[in-house]
Design a protein around this motif. Structure first.
Motif, mmCIF file in Angstrom:
data_model
loop_
_atom_site.group_PDB
_atom_site.id
_atom_site.type_symbol
_atom_site.label_atom_id
_atom_site.label_comp_id
_atom_site.label_asym_id
_atom_site.label_seq_id
_atom_site.Cartn_x
_atom_site.Cartn_y
_atom_site.Cartn_z
ATOM 1 N N ILE A 1 0.946 -1.258 0.056
ATOM 2 C CA ILE A 1 -0.073 0.034 0.176
ATOM 3 C C ILE A 1 0.968 1.267 -0.114
ATOM 4 O O ILE A 1 1.817 1.428 0.893
ATOM 5 C CB ILE A 1 -0.908 -0.091 1.280
ATOM 6 N N THR A 2 0.722 2.145 -0.877
ATOM 7 C CA THR A 2 1.321 3.367 -1.077
ATOM 8 C C THR A 2 0.570 4.368 -0.815
ATOM 9 O O THR A 2 -0.605 4.628 -1.469
ATOM 10 C CB THR A 2 2.235 3.291 -2.544
ATOM 11 N N ALA A 3 0.932 5.450 0.129
ATOM 12 C CA ALA A 3 -0.194 6.527 0.444
ATOM 13 C C ALA A 3 0.571 7.778 -0.094
ATOM 14 O O ALA A 3 1.753 7.854 0.085
ATOM 15 C CB ALA A 3 -0.120 6.627 2.083
ATOM 16 N N LEU A 4 -0.364 8.701 -0.377
ATOM 17 C CA LEU A 4 -0.091 9.946 -1.075
ATOM 18 C C LEU A 4 -0.411 10.817 -0.204
ATOM 19 O O LEU A 4 -1.800 11.065 0.169
ATOM 20 C CB LEU A 4 -0.571 10.220 -2.505
ATOM 21 N N ILE A 5 0.380 11.919 0.570
ATOM 22 C CA ILE A 5 -0.110 12.682 1.428
ATOM 23 C C ILE A 5 0.390 14.030 1.019
ATOM 24 O O ILE A 5 1.191 14.194 0.243
ATOM 25 C CB ILE A 5 0.430 12.204 3.058
ATOM 26 N N GLY A 6 -0.133 15.332 1.878
ATOM 27 C CA GLY A 6 0.016 16.595 1.471
ATOM 28 C C GLY A 6 -1.107 17.365 1.557
ATOM 29 O O GLY A 6 -2.152 16.913 1.597
ATOM 30 N N PRO A 7 -0.843 18.642 1.639
ATOM 31 C CA PRO A 7 -1.998 19.532 1.883
ATOM 32 C C PRO A 7 -2.713 19.623 0.620
ATOM 33 O O PRO A 7 -2.674 19.061 -0.514
ATOM 34 C CB PRO A 7 -1.326 21.126 2.172
ATOM 35 N N SER A 8 -4.073 20.325 0.824
ATOM 36 C CA SER A 8 -5.173 20.230 -0.209
ATOM 37 C C SER A 8 -4.439 20.979 -1.536
ATOM 38 O O SER A 8 -3.788 21.978 -1.045
ATOM 39 C CB SER A 8 -6.217 21.082 0.057
ATOM 40 N N GLY A 9 -4.856 20.423 -2.651
ATOM 41 C CA GLY A 9 -4.200 21.217 -4.024
ATOM 42 C C GLY A 9 -2.826 20.993 -4.089
ATOM 43 O O GLY A 9 -2.454 21.552 -5.055
ATOM 44 N N CYS A 10 -2.064 19.918 -3.503
ATOM 45 C CA CYS A 10 -0.914 19.723 -3.958
ATOM 46 C C CYS A 10 -0.526 18.875 -4.969
ATOM 47 O O CYS A 10 0.399 18.548 -5.332
ATOM 48 C CB CYS A 10 -0.074 19.222 -2.853
ATOM 49 N N GLY A 11 -1.742 18.339 -5.597
ATOM 50 C CA GLY A 11 -1.582 17.382 -6.896
ATOM 51 C C GLY A 11 -1.783 15.893 -6.515
ATOM 52 O O GLY A 11 -1.838 14.924 -7.314
ATOM 53 N N LYS A 12 -2.072 15.196 -5.311
ATOM 54 C CA LYS A 12 -2.328 13.955 -4.897
ATOM 55 C C LYS A 12 -3.440 13.467 -5.965
ATOM 56 O O LYS A 12 -2.943 12.401 -6.330
ATOM 57 C CB LYS A 12 -2.757 13.812 -3.403
ATOM 58 N N SER A 13 -4.807 13.850 -5.903
ATOM 59 C CA SER A 13 -5.655 13.222 -6.566
ATOM 60 C C SER A 13 -5.560 13.291 -8.050
ATOM 61 O O SER A 13 -5.699 12.320 -8.965
ATOM 62 C CB SER A 13 -6.854 14.241 -6.249
ATOM 63 N N THR A 14 -4.494 14.660 -8.370
ATOM 64 C CA THR A 14 -4.422 14.518 -10.022
ATOM 65 C C THR A 14 -3.481 13.490 -10.380
ATOM 66 O O THR A 14 -3.700 12.864 -11.489
ATOM 67 C CB THR A 14 -3.532 15.849 -10.281
ATOM 68 N N LEU A 15 -2.670 13.269 -9.546
ATOM 69 C CA LEU A 15 -1.630 12.198 -9.744
ATOM 70 C C LEU A 15 -2.144 10.808 -9.729
ATOM 71 O O LEU A 15 -1.911 9.988 -10.675
ATOM 72 C CB LEU A 15 -0.458 12.009 -8.599
ATOM 73 N N LEU A 16 -2.988 10.372 -8.778
ATOM 74 C CA LEU A 16 -3.762 9.261 -8.684
ATOM 75 C C LEU A 16 -4.656 8.983 -9.833
ATOM 76 O O LEU A 16 -4.444 7.937 -10.566
ATOM 77 C CB LEU A 16 -4.621 9.176 -7.408
ATOM 78 N N ARG A 17 -5.329 10.168 -10.333
ATOM 79 C CA ARG A 17 -6.054 10.008 -11.744
ATOM 80 C C ARG A 17 -5.483 9.847 -12.997
ATOM 81 O O ARG A 17 -5.945 9.489 -13.957
ATOM 82 C CB ARG A 17 -7.087 10.994 -11.759
ATOM 83 N N SER A 18 -4.330 10.245 -12.849
ATOM 84 C CA SER A 18 -3.479 10.041 -14.071
ATOM 85 C C SER A 18 -2.998 8.554 -13.990
ATOM 86 O O SER A 18 -2.968 7.852 -15.462
ATOM 87 C CB SER A 18 -2.073 10.821 -13.877
ATOM 88 N N MET A 19 -3.126 7.831 -13.222
ATOM 89 C CA MET A 19 -2.361 6.354 -13.207
ATOM 90 C C MET A 19 -3.628 5.261 -14.008
ATOM 91 O O MET A 19 -3.064 4.147 -14.246
ATOM 92 C CB MET A 19 -2.376 5.938 -11.662
ATOM 93 N N ASN A 20 -4.587 5.803 -14.057
ATOM 94 C CA ASN A 20 -5.485 5.009 -15.068
ATOM 95 C C ASN A 20 -6.060 5.837 -15.991
ATOM 96 O O ASN A 20 -7.233 5.526 -16.612
ATOM 97 C CB ASN A 20 -6.565 4.120 -14.033
ATOM 98 N N ARG A 21 -5.712 7.112 -16.529
ATOM 99 C CA ARG A 21 -5.995 8.060 -17.411
ATOM 100 C C ARG A 21 -7.434 8.424 -17.388
ATOM 101 O O ARG A 21 -8.158 8.671 -18.234
ATOM 102 C CB ARG A 21 -5.704 7.279 -18.642
ATOM 103 N N ILE A 22 -8.099 8.558 -16.080
ATOM 104 C CA ILE A 22 -9.209 9.037 -15.937
ATOM 105 C C ILE A 22 -9.401 10.532 -16.457
ATOM 106 O O ILE A 22 -10.632 10.779 -16.776
ATOM 107 C CB ILE A 22 -9.905 8.665 -14.540
ATOM 108 N N HIS A 23 -8.253 11.201 -16.344
ATOM 109 C CA HIS A 23 -8.538 12.493 -16.979
ATOM 110 C C HIS A 23 -8.959 12.687 -18.467
ATOM 111 O O HIS A 23 -9.264 13.705 -18.816
ATOM 112 C CB HIS A 23 -7.107 13.264 -16.799
ATOM 113 N N ASP A 24 -8.785 11.426 -19.145
ATOM 114 C CA ASP A 24 -9.139 11.545 -20.470
ATOM 115 C C ASP A 24 -10.549 11.498 -20.649
ATOM 116 O O ASP A 24 -11.049 11.581 -21.841
ATOM 117 C CB ASP A 24 -8.290 10.198 -21.117
#
Length: 260
Positions: free
Chosen positions: A33-56
């Motif tokens: 399990i890999t956790a992504l932490i950081g303050p709001s707006g730091c890019g965590k969810s953007t990074l996660l959603r890139s991992m299955n190209r959901i941005h597309d």
């Protein structure tokens, strides 16, 4: 061993001049399990959603670098940023599932929610479908609670049950990776505890990346932790090192509550 690897990965939203993620290098390790932490707006969810190209699902995004996913048939890494065809996207999202902050059950029966992805994957045999649905619900620790009402609407389940149903729907198609975007932020403490136990159990069969604002949660359940700030990956290491002996002052300041 990495099941997914991001190399100098940058991401820019359409109509924005500067990237939201800058030169990210990170691995998602097999059965960890890999956790992504950081303050709001730091890019965590953007990074996660890139991992299955959901941005597309929305056009005009710009990807740079590579996101490599292990092809278990060839045992070679393949860059998912090269995917262009609709059927390839469907296949990718079966291999890399996603669970969102708010439970997203489909407005259909409990059984059909879990069977949905299996049918898309081409499984039509009734006995096989029933077996796979039952196993997925057991994997999601939900079977005993719903086995007598599989034909009832999923919308009648509690929030915690709905989230576990979404997890069952994801694990049913036997993915390589499941991405969790703050999966317990809308749940009560008891449901949160149940989901955390479930994730620790699930990692025996699948690799997991989770975005969480809850640092106690990250320290409890993750094997590796990535700390992000303003689109940069500040530090990535084993969770115990990040929380007990961080290398970067920014990481230490965030962990100890000095900012964020």
């Amino acid at each position: 061993m990495p099941v997914m690897q991001l190399n100098d990965f940058s991401f820019t939203y359409p109509g924005v001049s500067h990237p939201s993620l800058k030169n990210i290098n990170i691995e998602i390790r097999k059965n960890k399990i890999t956790a992504l932490i950081g303050p709001s707006g730091c890019g965590k969810s953007t990074l996660l959603r890139s991992m299955n190209r959901i941005h597309d699902l929305y056009p005009g995004n710009k990807y740079e670098g590579s996101i490599e996913l292990l092809n278990t048939k060839t045992n070679k890494m393949e860059n998912i940023l090269n995917i262009k065809k609709e059927n390839e996207f469907i296949e990718l999202r079966q291999k890399v599932g996603m669970i969102f902050q708010k439970p997203t059950p489909f407005p259909m029966s409990i059984f059909d929610n879990v069977a949905y992805g299996l049918k898309i994957a081409g499984i039509k045999n009734k006995t096989q479908l029933e077996g796979r649905v039952e196993q997925a619900l057991k994997d999601a620790a939900l079977w005993r609670e719903v086995k007598d009402r599989l034909g009832k609407s999923a919308m009648g389940l509690s929030g915690g049950q709905q989230q576990r149903l979404c997890i069952a729907r994801a694990v049913a198609v036997k993915p390589e990776v499941i991405l969790f975007d703050e999966p317990t932020s809308a749940l009560d403490p008891i449901s949160t505890g149940a989901i955390e136990e479930l994730l620790v159990e699930l990692k025996k069969d699948v690799s997991i990346a989770i975005v969480t604002h809850n640092m106690q949660q990250a320290s409890r359940i993750s094997d590796y932790t990535a700390f992000m700030y303003l689109g940069d990956l500040i530090e990535f290491d084993k969770t115990e090192h990040i929380f007990l002996n961080p290398k970067e002052k920014q990481t230490e300041d965030y962990i100890t509550g000095r900012f964020g």
